[in-house]
Design a protein around this motif. Structure first.
Motif, PDB file in Angstrom:
ATOM      1  N   GLY A 153      21.059 -37.595-101.237  1.00 31.57           N
ATOM      2  CA  GLY A 153      20.017 -36.725-101.790  1.00 31.57           C
ATOM      3  C   GLY A 153      19.260 -36.003-100.706  1.00 31.57           C
ATOM      4  N   PHE A 154      18.148 -36.558-100.256  1.00 35.14           N
ATOM      5  CA  PHE A 154      17.370 -35.935 -99.195  1.00 35.14           C
ATOM      6  C   PHE A 154      18.029 -36.163 -97.836  1.00 35.14           C
ATOM      7  CE2 PHE A 154      13.619 -37.052-102.082  1.00 35.14           C
ATOM      8  CZ  PHE A 154      13.624 -35.811-102.691  1.00 35.14           C
ATOM      9  N   ILE A 155      17.890 -35.172 -96.952  1.00 37.71           N
ATOM     10  CA  ILE A 155      18.314 -35.347 -95.567  1.00 37.71           C
ATOM     11  C   ILE A 155      17.203 -36.027 -94.779  1.00 37.71           C
ATOM     12  CG2 ILE A 155      18.922 -34.127 -93.443  1.00 37.71           C
ATOM     13  CD1 ILE A 155      20.337 -32.039 -95.203  1.00 37.71           C
ATOM     14  N   TYR A 156      15.975 -35.546 -94.967  1.00 32.27           N
ATOM     15  CA  TYR A 156      14.833 -36.174 -94.307  1.00 32.27           C
ATOM     16  C   TYR A 156      14.247 -37.225 -95.247  1.00 32.27           C
ATOM     17  CZ  TYR A 156      14.900 -33.091 -90.311  1.00 32.27           C
ATOM     18  OH  TYR A 156      15.269 -32.450 -89.147  1.00 32.27           O
ATOM     19  N   GLN A 157      14.359 -38.486 -94.824  1.00 33.62           N
ATOM     20  CA  GLN A 157      13.921 -39.622 -95.629  1.00 33.62           C
ATOM     21  C   GLN A 157      12.935 -40.489 -94.852  1.00 33.62           C
ATOM     22  OE1 GLN A 157      17.184 -41.751 -97.512  1.00 33.62           O
ATOM     23  NE2 GLN A 157      18.470 -39.926 -97.478  1.00 33.62           N
ATOM     24  N   GLY A 158      12.053 -39.839 -94.105  1.00 34.33           N
ATOM     25  CA  GLY A 158      11.070 -40.550 -93.301  1.00 34.33           C
ATOM     26  C   GLY A 158      11.167 -40.251 -91.826  1.00 34.33           C
ATOM     27  N   GLU A 159      12.172 -39.495 -91.426  1.00 32.69           N
ATOM     28  CA  GLU A 159      12.328 -39.117 -90.027  1.00 32.69           C
ATOM     29  C   GLU A 159      11.331 -38.014 -89.650  1.00 32.69           C
ATOM     30  OE1 GLU A 159      15.995 -40.717 -91.748  1.00 32.69           O
ATOM     31  OE2 GLU A 159      14.732 -38.997 -92.279  1.00 32.69           O
ATOM     32  N   GLY A 160      11.055 -37.913 -88.361  1.00 34.84           N
ATOM     33  CA  GLY A 160      10.196 -36.844 -87.886  1.00 34.84           C
ATOM     34  C   GLY A 160      10.902 -35.504 -87.979  1.00 34.84           C
ATOM     35  N   ARG A 191       8.782 -37.127 -92.584  1.00 33.54           N
ATOM     36  CA  ARG A 191       8.895 -36.387 -93.848  1.00 33.54           C
ATOM     37  C   ARG A 191       9.890 -37.100 -94.744  1.00 33.54           C
ATOM     38  NH1 ARG A 191      12.600 -31.830 -94.927  1.00 33.54           N
ATOM     39  NH2 ARG A 191      12.072 -31.001 -96.983  1.00 33.54           N
ATOM     40  N   GLY A 192       9.477 -37.394 -95.959  1.00 38.32           N
ATOM     41  CA  GLY A 192      10.397 -37.927 -96.939  1.00 38.32           C
ATOM     42  C   GLY A 192      10.384 -39.436 -97.064  1.00 38.32           C
ATOM     43  N   LYS A 193      11.043 -39.901 -98.129  1.00 37.71           N
ATOM     44  CA  LYS A 193      11.206 -41.318 -98.419  1.00 37.71           C
ATOM     45  C   LYS A 193      12.668 -41.586 -98.747  1.00 37.71           C
ATOM     46  CE  LYS A 193       6.518 -41.824-100.266  1.00 37.71           C
ATOM     47  NZ  LYS A 193       5.705 -42.195-101.463  1.00 37.71           N
ATOM     48  N   PRO A 194      13.116 -42.836 -98.629  1.00 35.31           N
ATOM     49  CA  PRO A 194      14.512 -43.153 -98.934  1.00 35.31           C
ATOM     50  C   PRO A 194      14.897 -42.727-100.349  1.00 35.31           C
ATOM     51  CG  PRO A 194      13.480 -44.980 -97.802  1.00 35.31           C
ATOM     52  CD  PRO A 194      12.382 -43.997 -98.102  1.00 35.31           C
ATOM     53  N   SER A 195      16.081 -42.123-100.465  1.00 36.08           N
ATOM     54  CA  SER A 195      16.510 -41.579-101.758  1.00 36.08           C
ATOM     55  C   SER A 195      17.939 -41.955-102.124  1.00 36.08           C
ATOM     56  CB  SER A 195      16.382 -40.054-101.749  1.00 36.08           C
ATOM     57  OG  SER A 195      17.176 -39.481-100.712  1.00 36.08           O
ATOM     58  N   ALA A 196      18.610 -42.775-101.305  1.00 37.52           N
ATOM     59  CA  ALA A 196      20.022 -43.071-101.544  1.00 37.52           C
ATOM     60  C   ALA A 196      20.244 -43.809-102.867  1.00 37.52           C
ATOM     61  CB  ALA A 196      20.588 -43.889-100.387  1.00 37.52           C
ATOM     62  N   HIS A 197      19.219 -44.493-103.355  1.00 35.84           N
ATOM     63  CA  HIS A 197      19.360 -45.255-104.594  1.00 35.84           C
ATOM     64  C   HIS A 197      19.275 -44.390-105.837  1.00 35.84           C
ATOM     65  CE1 HIS A 197      15.109 -44.745-103.746  1.00 35.84           C
ATOM     66  NE2 HIS A 197      14.825 -45.041-104.996  1.00 35.84           N
ATOM     67  N   LEU A 198      18.910 -43.132-105.683  1.00 31.77           N
ATOM     68  CA  LEU A 198      18.723 -42.254-106.828  1.00 31.77           C
ATOM     69  C   LEU A 198      20.045 -41.626-107.268  1.00 31.77           C
ATOM     70  CD1 LEU A 198      15.473 -40.404-105.688  1.00 31.77           C
ATOM     71  CD2 LEU A 198      15.641 -42.239-107.391  1.00 31.77           C
ATOM     72  N   SER A 199      20.122 -41.334-108.570  1.00 31.03           N
ATOM     73  CA  SER A 199      21.287 -40.627-109.089  1.00 31.03           C
ATOM     74  C   SER A 199      21.368 -39.233-108.485  1.00 31.03           C
ATOM     75  CB  SER A 199      21.184 -40.525-110.611  1.00 31.03           C
ATOM     76  OG  SER A 199      22.115 -39.578-111.123  1.00 31.03           O
ATOM     77  N   PRO A 200      22.568 -38.720-108.239  1.00 29.10           N
ATOM     78  CA  PRO A 200      22.671 -37.349-107.725  1.00 29.10           C
ATOM     79  C   PRO A 200      22.070 -36.312-108.673  1.00 29.10           C
ATOM     80  CG  PRO A 200      24.841 -38.226-108.309  1.00 29.10           C
ATOM     81  CD  PRO A 200      23.897 -39.373-108.339  1.00 29.10           C
ATOM     82  N   THR A 201      21.961 -36.633-109.958  1.00 33.23           N
ATOM     83  CA  THR A 201      21.377 -35.669-110.902  1.00 33.23           C
ATOM     84  C   THR A 201      19.861 -35.587-110.779  1.00 33.23           C
ATOM     85  OG1 THR A 201      21.272 -37.329-112.666  1.00 33.23           O
ATOM     86  CG2 THR A 201      23.258 -35.972-112.548  1.00 33.23           C
ATOM     87  N   ARG A 202      19.263 -36.386-109.894  1.00 31.08           N
ATOM     88  CA  ARG A 202      17.829 -36.281-109.628  1.00 31.08           C
ATOM     89  C   ARG A 202      17.518 -35.133-108.668  1.00 31.08           C
ATOM     90  NH1 ARG A 202      14.891 -38.850-113.470  1.00 31.08           N
ATOM     91  NH2 ARG A 202      15.387 -41.079-113.605  1.00 31.08           N
ATOM     92  N   PHE A 203      18.540 -34.402-108.234  1.00 29.85           N
ATOM     93  CA  PHE A 203      18.357 -33.347-107.245  1.00 29.85           C
ATOM     94  C   PHE A 203      18.919 -32.032-107.778  1.00 29.85           C
ATOM     95  CE2 PHE A 203      18.799 -37.435-105.221  1.00 29.85           C
ATOM     96  CZ  PHE A 203      17.684 -37.484-104.400  1.00 29.85           C
TER      97      PHE A 203
END
Length: 564
Positions: free
Chosen positions: A339-346, A355-367
């Protein structure tokens, strides 16, 4: 006691008017052609009056020496500084039993009502878009703004459809027509700020804003205060209820900076429409995965997908594209898999802040994924589209990825016909405000390499010139037929082979197989495996072989397989 903003038409022919003006001791209601009367002070800053005022009545409020329109006006006469109108919300719907479409079926195309000829002009586009397979149109904001042309993000009366686009009944006719063709209608709404021309709230309700919370547009809207909360939530309910809009896209919610408000709004909206497919989508620069976890919001616009794809397609790395310049294929692989590329990295473009929070657990349809939208075209200095920034073969491969990947795809008007006409930033401001917008626009692009020279910035079109608006009307490109055929075929393939199994889909991983090449795999809800390989290099290597049935090949650059 009701704490509802605006003018509410009653069955007996009277109308109840209400205004929150906590900074005023008295408010007068002016009815066009009738006497002015004092409104009742009902406590907590509210003023109300109930008088005989049928639909079509023109009215406004007088706060001392200041005459203002209703901030919750349902329609205007004479622009945002003019009279507000009492509106009868009833409409003779022809598709009375419409309940919407499931989220997984969504294929969006974003439209600007103004450049398409208003609500009736958009209505004329519906049969063609439906024939191409689009299941939803998304209108850029339609709330009333200063002047006759604007992107819509400078709106000041968010309940009132802009006069330049048509009357409330015209917008309802557009929604009705879309539903007749099986097309959902989404609307972009702006709850994070007001435009600079026609916003009078500070003059009588300074507490509508929180001066201690800064945004690019000034003090943040104070959504934690009950009247402000009610103003925006009721606006969302109006579009979804009175206008039968199917989905809302909430602009730049990072500037609202109040997740509790977002959650409460989603909860109230869901409770109000339990029997309809209502879709709520966020734009959130902070990549806040929390809002996508608990069912309140269907998805978020995934700028990360666009940004890395733009780098791969064009080689541009200036400004915010610099966040995606290093190892772009690896970044695309993460985007497709997590999902997101930036998941907490600077992020360098965010001063190195996480920027961002972990998103790997989310369904791809959330994007919601896109190659272009109003921001990514119109916020370019010259409004160029990808048709002018990359070659056709790579753009066709990217389009195949967009439509055959499991994220929800969004197109921008003109994409469906390979348009090469620009979409520029346009406004209709005057005098000092026009000068400030023009010069601010040129200053903004000083950080881009191509416009570092002040002389180069003089080429940036004047946002207030009528010609800038007229040039932004999408025209068919030289290979319009080829693009229509490609998009029609890919949407049909998506709907037949992928959409029925999107519910429950999850990523199985992705990897960079070259400097501009990625292979990604997903398990769909029925257990089948979708594999996609793409190579956007100028000189692509042979694509790896996937398992199962070959769904689509796009030259040497893209292939998709499905294994049942």
């Amino acid at each position: 006691m009701s704490r509802r903003w605006g003018a509410e038409l009653r069955d007996d022919g009277t109308t109840r008017f209400a205004l929150w003006a906590p900074d005023r001791d008295a408010v007068m209601l002016e009815i066009d052609g009738a006497t002015t009367l004092a409104m009742s002070a009902d406590g907590d800053g509210w003023f109300t009056a109930t008088v005989a005022a049928p639909a079509g009545t023109r009215y406004r409020f007088r706060c001392g020496d200041l005459i203002v329109p209703d901030p919750a006006s349902r329609a205007q006469s004479g622009g945002v500084h003019g009279w507000s109108l009492v509106i009868d919300p009833a409409y003779p719907w022809s598709v009375a039993d419409w309940r919407g479409r499931p989220w997984e079926e969504t294929v969006l195309i974003e439209l600007h009502a103004g450049v398409l000829g208003g609500f009736r002009g958009v209505m004329d586009q519906i049969p063609t878009l439906a024939a191409l397979g689009f299941t939803a149109v998304e209108l850029m904001p339609v709330g009333a703004f200063g002047g006759t042309r604007n992107w819509g993000y400078d709106g000041v009366l968010p309940y009132a459809p802009a006069e330049a686009y048509g009357a409330p009944a015209d917008l309802k006719a557009l929604v009705d027509e879309a539903h007749a063709f099986g097309v959902s209608v989404f609307l972009d709404v702006v709850y994070n700020h007001f435009g600079p021309d026609g916003n009078y709230l500070n003059a009588y309700a300074a507490d509508f804003f929180d001066a201690g919370v800064d945004t690019p547009w000034g003090g943040a809207v104070a959504v934690a205060r009950a009247p402000v909360h009610r103003f925006f939530v009721d606006n969302a309910l109006m579009w979804l209820g009175e206008y039968r809009i199917d989905g809302l896209r909430f602009d730049a919610v990072h500037a609202i900076a109040d997740p509790a408000f977002l959650d409460a709004m989603a909860t109230e909206v869901r409770a109000a429409f339990p029997d309809r497919h209502i879709h709520l989508v966020l734009e959130n620069e902070e990549n806040d995965a929390d809002r996508l976890e608990h069912g309140g919001y269907d998805a978020q616009w995934n700028d990360d997908f666009h940004n890395v794809m733009h780098v791969l397609l064009t080689g541009e790395t200036s400004a915010y594209y610099g966040d995606f310049a290093d190892r772009p294929a690896e970044r695309l692989a993460r985007c497709l898999s997590e999902g997101f590329i930036y998941q907490g990295e600077g992020s360098p473009n965010h001063d190195g802040k996480p920027r961002g929070k972990p998103s790997a657990h989310l369904s791809p349809t959330r994007f919601v994924a896109f190659l272009q939208n109003h921001d990514q075209v119109g916020n370019r200095a010259l409004g160029e589209r990808l048709t002018l920034l990359t070659d056709t073969a790579r753009l066709r491969a990217a389009t195949a990825l967009l439509l055959l990947g499991p994220q929800i795809p969004l197109f921008f008007m003109g994409d469906e016909q390979g348009s090469e006409s620009p979409f520029l930033f346009f406004t209709d401001f005057h005098d000092e405000l026009a000068d400030a917008v023009r010069e601010g626009r040129r200053k903004e692009f000083a950080k881009f390499d191509a416009f570092a020279d002040p002389a180069a910035r003089e080429r940036i079109p004047d946002p207030n010139a009528l010609a800038t608006f007229d040039r932004s009307r999408p025209q068919p490109g030289p290979d319009a037929t080829g693009w229509r055929d490609l998009i029609r075929d890919l949407i049909a393939l998506r709907q037949s082979a992928i959409v029925p199994h999107l519910s429950g889909a999850k990523a199985l991983g992705a990897e960079a197989t070259g400097d501009a090449a990625v292979t990604a795999r997903w398990q769909l809800g029925d257990g089948s495996i979708l594999t996609i390989a793409i190579d956007l290099a100028y000189d692509p290597d042979p694509l790896p072989q996937g398992d199962g049935e070959l769904l689509h090949v796009e030259g040497e650059r893209f292939a998709a397989w499905i294994a049942r």
